[in-house]
Structures are given as structure tokens and as C-alpha cells.
Design an enzyme around this catalytic site. Structure first.
Site, short mmCIF file in Angstrom:
data_model
loop_
_atom_site.label_atom_id
_atom_site.label_comp_id
_atom_site.label_asym_id
_atom_site.label_seq_id
_atom_site.Cartn_x
_atom_site.Cartn_y
_atom_site.Cartn_z
N ARG A 33 0.64 -1.11 -0.03
CA ARG A 33 0.01 0.04 0.13
C ARG A 33 0.95 1.23 0.09
O ARG A 33 2.12 1.21 0.60
CB ARG A 33 -0.72 -0.07 1.14
CG ARG A 33 -1.69 1.41 1.49
CD ARG A 33 -2.57 1.16 2.91
NE ARG A 33 -3.08 2.63 3.06
CZ ARG A 33 -2.65 3.54 4.00
NH1 ARG A 33 -1.41 3.12 4.75
NH2 ARG A 33 -3.08 4.50 4.34
N ARG A 70 -7.55 18.83 6.99
CA ARG A 70 -6.44 18.71 7.85
C ARG A 70 -6.21 20.12 8.33
O ARG A 70 -6.71 21.31 7.77
CB ARG A 70 -5.24 18.36 7.19
CG ARG A 70 -5.05 16.77 6.88
CD ARG A 70 -3.65 16.32 6.37
NE ARG A 70 -3.93 14.85 6.34
CZ ARG A 70 -3.28 14.00 7.17
NH1 ARG A 70 -2.72 14.59 8.17
NH2 ARG A 70 -3.30 12.70 7.03
N LYS A 216 -12.89 2.65 1.46
CA LYS A 216 -12.51 2.65 2.42
C LYS A 216 -13.68 3.37 3.41
O LYS A 216 -14.10 4.20 3.13
CB LYS A 216 -11.41 3.73 2.81
CG LYS A 216 -10.00 3.07 2.21
CD LYS A 216 -8.60 4.23 2.34
CE LYS A 216 -8.42 4.32 3.50
NZ LYS A 216 -7.21 5.19 3.64
N THR A 274 -5.70 -0.78 10.48
CA THR A 274 -5.39 0.31 11.44
C THR A 274 -5.05 -0.38 12.79
O THR A 274 -5.81 -0.92 13.47
CB THR A 274 -6.62 1.47 11.45
OG1 THR A 274 -7.22 1.77 10.23
CG2 THR A 274 -5.99 2.54 12.10
#
Length: 484
Positions: A33, A70, A216, A274
Site C-alpha cells: 500500500r 487537515r 474505505k 489500522t
């Protein structure tokens, strides 16, 4: 193939030399990934070239950023400390500098989407700010706990639907790079509905790309709209980092189980991701809780597990992937009588795949073979979670890499083989030489009589030794089919 559960490992361009990747591969790596948030084109090329140098069979996945928010760069790029009760202003200013008084966010219209009483969680929830009031473009909030804020940290706002586009301009540029460089999967972040999946698919279709989309699931919208997202996607990733911030933590195990079971029913690969071995970023041994977390995902029959910081920048990347492989292999031994059984459906491939797996129980077959153009039949067999390997005789290297995400599938590609007959013989010899099969074992073989695009149409059960001894006269409807 020491385990049936596949492993995805995140690789950084700062640590991606050929020997490093080869060691990961020898310890269980199936798919690499790449996190596009931290990579330039040169970084992508460096990783891809080195992965291909190790093996053309390793799948490569690129993450998009998706509709992500962000913070901006801190003043002097130094950490900022906040104490409980500190009053802070938030503003949507992508080019602004974050200070202790004003935190600038990458989303310009943030003030239009939030409301008093909502929480702004920064850096994976490390710092919690409660919104008190909104004045024009400025959000006034109070720190609910103390913490330190670095530059460009993630922002989550649970319960708020932000109006960001699914595909940013940076995402679009990176998807085009992925197409050009031959990436196998796009893992699209923060998927909220099937429209987000279609937005990526439109780019792929416009460029005649066969890249597969992994959606996702990492917010409540994604959970609420999961069925439509699943239908639009090749596969799913349970991205528990942001999901655990957006959704109450106690709900994550149930959501994970629901997603895995629905993916199995739809014959689609699913990845659990995760912090699976988060402590091994700093320590050479996992915690018991982490081992149990991996075991739980394997018990739920996930196709794949994912490592993030453990292999991207951790101190013990080889130990982490070796640990994950060993735990997965050990737990798989206890699943002999606990396989999922997708419902009967009016589909020939599904029906024959189900019977092939049943033959391992009723007739004692020790492997399932299938020839594979697209990987669909192998993926269907995989969804029934046989206790013995599924050997996919692939006619393209790209199919090998796509099947690197499917549980229990051993994809094989042989350069220069001109017929399915010879391919089957080579595969049998390889399995016997590797002690995965003996000459006295029976195998199941699924194939199609009409070639590419026409699907699976027959199931054959036969003895491996007899097939090899009678190679010249052994006959199946597709054995003389030329390989394109």
C-alpha cells in the site's frame, strides 16, 4: 503459501529498498500500500519499481486522500500546546498559518457545515475542541482536553456531513499516475456513498483502466450507505482509525463483523486495517490485545489484514509482518468447521464454486484448481473459505496481483505456456514438489467451455496422479483452449 489470510503492508519511499521488500514478501507480504498523502510521483515510481523487482505477483494499492480535512502548517512549524479550557478560533484558510489563537483548516467552507455543540477532533482524536458559536467564517471553540498539535494533522467532526468533493484535484492527478504506472488497486478514502465510488470509476473508465476500487469505510455515512457502496466497489477496507473517531468506539467490532459478512455474501474481498500491531512501531513484541485483534479478524473470515505505520516507519517492520503471518496461520487451523456459507443464488459460477468447496468436505479433495482470465471464479471459490488452497491458473500477471487480496487463493502465472492442458500439469507438479499435494490426492477443477468472458460452466473431480500419468489423453472441455 503458509497462510490463507492475505497481508497488505504500507511502504514509504524512505524505506523501500529491494531487499527490505523482499524480506517482507518472504514473511507474508501480498499487497503493498502507498499512501498518496505523503508521496510525490518520484516516490510512487521508486516504490513500484522496487516492488516489481522483487516479484511481479505482488499487488500494489494506492490510497487517495478523499474528502479529508487537515490543519495547516503551524507557525515556525513548531508543536503547539493546548490546555483544557483554552479558547480557540477555527477558520477555513488552506494557506493560513496555525497558531495557538487560530487553527486554520484546509476546507474553506468549514463554518457552513458545522454547528454549536459539535466536536472538532484533531490528530486522530488526540485533542477535542467543543464548538461554542459560529460568527461568519469563524468558529469559536473550547479545548476539552490538553494536548500538543503538530502541523498538518487530521481533522474529524463526528455527526457532520461536509460538502467536500469526493475526488480532489490532487486525487485526480494521483489516479492518473496510478493508471500510467500500472497500479492494481485504488483505495478511495472517506467513501460516503456509491457516488464517491462512481467518481473514481469515471476517471478509470475514461482512461481504459482495469484498476480495482477498494472503498474505505471510515465514517458514519459510509456505514449507513454501505450496501450501495459495496455494490459499486471491487472490495472494501474497514479503516478503523478514522472510523473509531467518527463512530463510538464500542460500535466498531460490530460494524467490522457486519462489513466482513456482507462482503463474503457478495463474493468481494475485505481488508481489516489500522493499528493491528501498533505497539510494534516501537516494540519488538505485540501486546496480547493486538494478537487477539488479529485473531478476531481472522475468525470473522476477513480476506486480508493491513499494516500501516508498523511497516511504513516502525522500528520492527519484519517482526510485525512475521507476527501477523504466524497469528493468522495459527488461527486458520481452528476454522475447519466454521466456514461462512453464502446463500444459494441463481448464478452458475457461485453454484459450482460452492460445490467445489463442498467436495473438500464430502469427497476429501485437497485443492481446487480453476483457470482464470478475470479472477471472478477464484474470488467466488474464495468466498466459501475452503480449508484447502484454491489454485488460480492466471492468463495475465495483472490477474495474479488482483487475486493477491482473496483469501486462500494461490494465483499462478507461467510465461510462455500455450494451452490450459500444460498449465494444469505444471500447476500439479509445482503443488506436489512444494508438498502442498500428493499424487494420491483428489482435486476439483472448475473451468469454462467457451473461454474468456463466458464464465464457469463445469466442475471435474479427479485424482492428481492419474491426471499426470494420463496427461496426453486426459480430457476436459477446455483443456485444448489456447492461452492468449
Amino acid at each position: 503459501m503458509k497462510k490463507f489470510t492475505k497481508i497488505v503492508a504500507t511502504i514509504s519511499d524512505r524505506r523501500c529498498d529491494v531487499e527490505f521488500i523482499r524480506t517482507l514478501y518472504e514473511n507474508g507480504l501480498d499487497v503493498v500500500r502507498m499512501n498518496s498523502a505523503h508521496l510525490s510521483r518520484e516516490g510512487f515510481e521508486k516504490i513500484i519499481n522496487n516492488v516489481r523487482a522483487v516479484s511481479p505477483s505482488i499487488g500494489i494499492m494506492m490510497d487517495t486522500k478523499g474528502p479529508e480535512i487537515r490543519t495547516t502548517t503551524n507557525i515556525d512549524d513548531q508543536p503547539l500546546k493546548f490546555n483544557t479550557g483554552d479558547k480557540v478560533a477555527f477558520t477555513g484558510n488552506p494557506t493560513g498559518t496555525t497558531t495557538n489563537d487560530t487553527i486554520c483548516l484546509s476546507y474553506p467552507n468549514i463554518a457552513n457545515d458545522v454547528f454549536p455543540g459539535a466536536h472538532i477532533l484533531i490528530d486522530d482524536g488526540e485533542i477535542d475542541f467543543l464548538i461554542e458559536r459560529i460568527e461568519g467564517d469563524t468558529i469559536h471553540a473550547t479545548a476539552a482536553n490538553q494536548g500538543t498539535l503538530g502541523s498538518r494533522k487530521s481533522v474529524n467532526i463526528p455527526g457532520v456531513q461536509v460538502a467536500l468533493p469526493s475526488v480532489t484535484e490532487r486525487d485526480r492527478a494521483n489516479i492518473l499516475i496510478a493508471i500510467e504506472l500500472g497500479v492494481d488497486f485504488i483505495a478511495h478514502s472517506f467513501v460516503r456513498s456509491d457516488k464517491d465510488v462512481h467518481a473514481v470509476q469515471e476517471i478509470l473508465d475514461a482512461n481504459n483502466s482495469n484498476i480495482k476500487i477498494i472503498s474505505k469505510i471510515e465514517n458514519q455515512e459510509g456505514v449507513d450507505n454501505f450496501d450501495q457502496i459495496l455494490d459499486a466497489s471491487y472490495g472494501i477496507m474497514v479503516a478503523r482509525g478514522d472510523l473509531g473517531i467518527e463512530v463510538p468506539a464500542e460500535k466498531i467490532p460490530g460494524i467490522q463483523n457486519m462489513i466482513i459478512q456482507k462482503c463474503i455474501l457478495k463474493h468481494k474481498p475485505v481488508i481489516v486495517a489500522t493499528q493491528m500491531l501498533h505497539s510494534m512501531i516501537e516494540n519488538p513484541r505485540p501486546t496480547r490485545a493486538e494478537v487477539s485483534d488479529i485473531a478476531n479478524a481472522v475468525n470473522q473470515h476477513t480476506d486480508a489484514l493491513m499494516l500501516s505505520g508498523e511497516t511504513a516507519n516502525g522500528k520492527y517492520p519484519i517482526e510485525a509482518i512475521a507476527t501477523m503471518s504466524k497469528v493468522a496461520a495459527e488461527v486458520e487451523q481452528s476454522l475447519a468447521n466454521q466456514r461462512p456459507v453464502p446463500a444459494f443464488e441463481a448464478d452458475t459460477t457461485s453454484f459450482l464454486s460452492r460445490q467445489a468447496v463442498a467436495s473438500t468436505i464430502v469427497l476429501g479433495t485437497k485443492a481446487i484448481f480453476t483457470d482464470s482470465y478475470s479472477g471472478r471464479t477464484a474470488r467466488y471459490i474464495s468466498s466459501y473459505r475452503a480449508n484447502y488452497p484454491t489454485v488460480a491458473l492466471c492468463y495475465r500477471h495483472s490477474t495474479v496481483r488482483v487475486l493477491a487480496l482473496s483469501y486462500g487463493v494461490m494465483p499462478m502465472y507461467e510465461e510462455g505456456v500455450t494451452s490450459t492442458r500444460k498449465y494444469l500439469l505444471l500447476a500439479l507438479k509445482r503443488m506436489i514438489n512444494n508438498k502442498k499435494l500428493s499424487r494420491t490426492d483428489s482435486i476439483a477443477y472448475l473451468g469454462g467451455t467457451l473461454g474468456e468472458g463466458h464464465g464457469t460452466s463445469f466442475l471435474e473431480i479427479n485424482n492428481a496422479g492419474e491426471i499426470m500419468d494420463n496427461y496426453s489423453t486426459f480430457h476436459l472441455p477446455n483443456l485444448e483452449q489456447p492461452i492468449k
